[in-house]
Design a protein around this motif. Sequence first.
Motif, mmCIF file in Angstrom:
data_model
loop_
_atom_site.group_PDB
_atom_site.id
_atom_site.type_symbol
_atom_site.label_atom_id
_atom_site.label_comp_id
_atom_site.label_asym_id
_atom_site.label_seq_id
_atom_site.Cartn_x
_atom_site.Cartn_y
_atom_site.Cartn_z
ATOM 1 N N ARG A 86 27.081 -5.131 2.669
ATOM 2 C CA ARG A 86 26.533 -4.498 1.537
ATOM 3 C C ARG A 86 25.279 -4.080 1.600
ATOM 4 N NH1 ARG A 86 31.072 -5.479 0.663
ATOM 5 N NH2 ARG A 86 32.545 -5.760 -1.271
ATOM 6 N N ALA A 125 21.446 0.400 -2.438
ATOM 7 C CA ALA A 125 21.129 2.216 -2.639
ATOM 8 C C ALA A 125 20.039 2.609 -3.551
ATOM 9 C CB ALA A 125 22.682 2.666 -2.934
ATOM 10 N N GLU A 142 25.969 -0.337 -2.144
ATOM 11 C CA GLU A 142 27.153 0.129 -1.491
ATOM 12 C C GLU A 142 28.053 -0.653 -0.369
ATOM 13 O OE1 GLU A 142 27.796 4.655 1.104
ATOM 14 O OE2 GLU A 142 25.936 3.767 0.855
ATOM 15 N N ASN A 145 29.950 -1.320 3.007
ATOM 16 C CA ASN A 145 29.740 -0.794 4.396
ATOM 17 C C ASN A 145 30.904 -1.321 5.276
ATOM 18 O OD1 ASN A 145 26.972 0.146 3.936
ATOM 19 N ND2 ASN A 145 26.210 -1.857 4.463
ATOM 20 N N GLY A 200 27.675 3.246 5.590
ATOM 21 C CA GLY A 200 28.284 3.334 4.070
ATOM 22 C C GLY A 200 29.577 4.111 3.882
ATOM 23 N N GLY A 230 30.686 4.861 0.767
ATOM 24 C CA GLY A 230 30.671 5.669 -0.539
ATOM 25 C C GLY A 230 31.258 4.971 -1.801
ATOM 26 N N GLU A 231 31.446 3.764 -1.513
ATOM 27 C CA GLU A 231 32.103 2.676 -2.661
ATOM 28 C C GLU A 231 30.963 2.036 -2.974
ATOM 29 O OE1 GLU A 231 34.861 -1.183 -2.935
ATOM 30 O OE2 GLU A 231 35.654 0.309 -1.457
ATOM 31 N N TYR A 232 30.466 2.067 -4.263
ATOM 32 C CA TYR A 232 29.427 1.369 -5.096
ATOM 33 C C TYR A 232 29.811 0.567 -6.083
ATOM 34 C CZ TYR A 232 26.869 5.159 -2.527
ATOM 35 O OH TYR A 232 26.326 6.117 -1.726
#
Length: 467
Positions: free
Chosen positions: A278, A281, A296, A298, A312, A314-316
Motif C-alpha cells: 500500500r 497517494a 493505492e 500495489n 500501483g 489504480g485501486e484506492y
Amino acid sequence: METRLGSPSRPARVAIIGAGPAGFYTAEALLRQKELTFAIDIFNRFPTPFGLVRDGVAPDHQSIKAVTRVYDRILEHPQVRYLGNVTFGVDVTHADLRPLYDQIVYAVGAQTDRRMNIPGEDLVGSYPATVFVGWYNGNPDCCTLQFDLTHQRAVVVGNGNVAMDVARILVTDPDELATTDIADYALEALRASQVREVVILGRRGPAQASFTNAELKEFGELRGVDVIVDPAELELDPESEASLAENKIAARNVEILRGFSQREPTGAPRRIVMRFLRSPAELIGDNGRVVAIKIERNVLVPDGKGGLRAKGTGEYEVIEAGLVLRSVGYRGMALPDVPFDEAASVIPNVAGRVTTLTGEVIPGEYAVGWIKRGPSGVIGTNKADAVATVASMVADLPQLEGIPDANRDPELVLELLRQRKPDFVLLEGWKTLDTHEVERGAAQGRPRVKVTSVEEMLEVIRKRRAQ
C-alpha cells in the motif's frame, strides 16, 4: 626531537564535526593508533553529545543507550576535547577551522527526511517521523512542537525501525513510558492521547520490510495492544518467497507476521494494524488539517536490478486519520563550503576522503557515517565505517603538509569561540548537565529527566557551576 606529523611532539590535530556515534567511533579508531598521536576536538551543535543515541533511540530501549558509556570514556581521554553548543558554518566556519587542524572529519549524519511528494503532504497533522521522535526524546529542535493526539487513528508510512518506534510509542501504556527518559511534556501529551489505532503502511510486501526481528516481535508483547495483520496481505509472490531462503531476517519477519495474523483480536484498548503493498497517494484535508489518507494498492514487479519494486494498480481506498507520520528515508544536508552530492545526499568521497564534485580528493578532509555512505545500518554499523575512514586518514598522514606550527596551540580555537560563541560547552559543562538530569531522574525512579531546551541547559550549567 621527532617532528613528523602524528608524533608525540607534533600531534596530528583533528576536528570531528558531529558528536553522534560516527564521530565517537572515529575518535576511538584514531586513539587506537598506537604508533601515532592525535589531538582531537569534537564539535557539536547542541550542548549535549551522543546524537541519535540521545535524540533518536526510543526511550523504552534503554539498553541501546548504554553505548554512551563507551562514548563517555572517549570524552574523558586526555587527547580528546568536547566543544558543544557550536554550529559548524555559523559559529565556526570551514575557513576558520582549516588553518587550525591537519584533518577535518564530517560526521553530521542525515539530518532531514525524504518527502512522499503527494498532494496534501504539507497539511497540519502531516510530519516526518523523525520530528515526532525528536519531540518525545526532548531534542531541542523539536521540544516546542505540539502534536494533535485527539483523533483515534494515526497512520505511519514506512516499514523500517523508526516507523516501528513511533507506532509503538503511540500505543504503549504511558505508565510504562513514565519509567523511561521520555521528555516530560511528551509523556503528559501521551497520557491525554485519544489515539487508539495506528496503521503502518508498507509500499512493498512483508518480505521486503526493513524492520528487524526484535522490533517486530516487540509489537506482539505490548500490554493492552492487539496487532492486526490480514493473512491475505502476507501471501507472497514467487520471487519474494524465493528471496526468503537467502535472507534469514526477512524469513523470520514473515514468520512473526503470520503468527500475528492467526491471533484472535482480544478487544484490547489499543491496536496496531500492519498493511502491506500500500502506498500513500494523497492526504485529504479539512480546514488545512489532515482528516484522511488515500492509499493505492500495489503489486511487485521486477526492478531490472535483481529486486522488486512496487507498482500501483489504480485501486484506492481512504482511511480516516488525524495524524500522518512519514518514515520513507532520510537525506543528508549540505554543509557550508563543503562539497555535497545533491543526488545522493552525501558528501562525495572515496574511501572516506572528501572529493570535489568532479572527483579530485581534497587533502585533509574526510567523511564518516551517514553523510559518507547514506542512511543505512544501525548504530554499530558506524564503527566499521569509522575504522575504514581512519585507515584513509592514517595512510594520508605522511603526505600531508600539515598546518603551521604557529597554529598548533589548542587555545587558538578556544579564543575564537570566546569571541564568536562565548557560551560554548566543554566536557565539564556537559558532565554538570548530565549529573543534573540523572539526579532528577533518580528522584522519580527514571534513568534521567532530560533538559530539553538549549537555554535551560546553559542555565543549569551556569547555576551548578556557581554553587
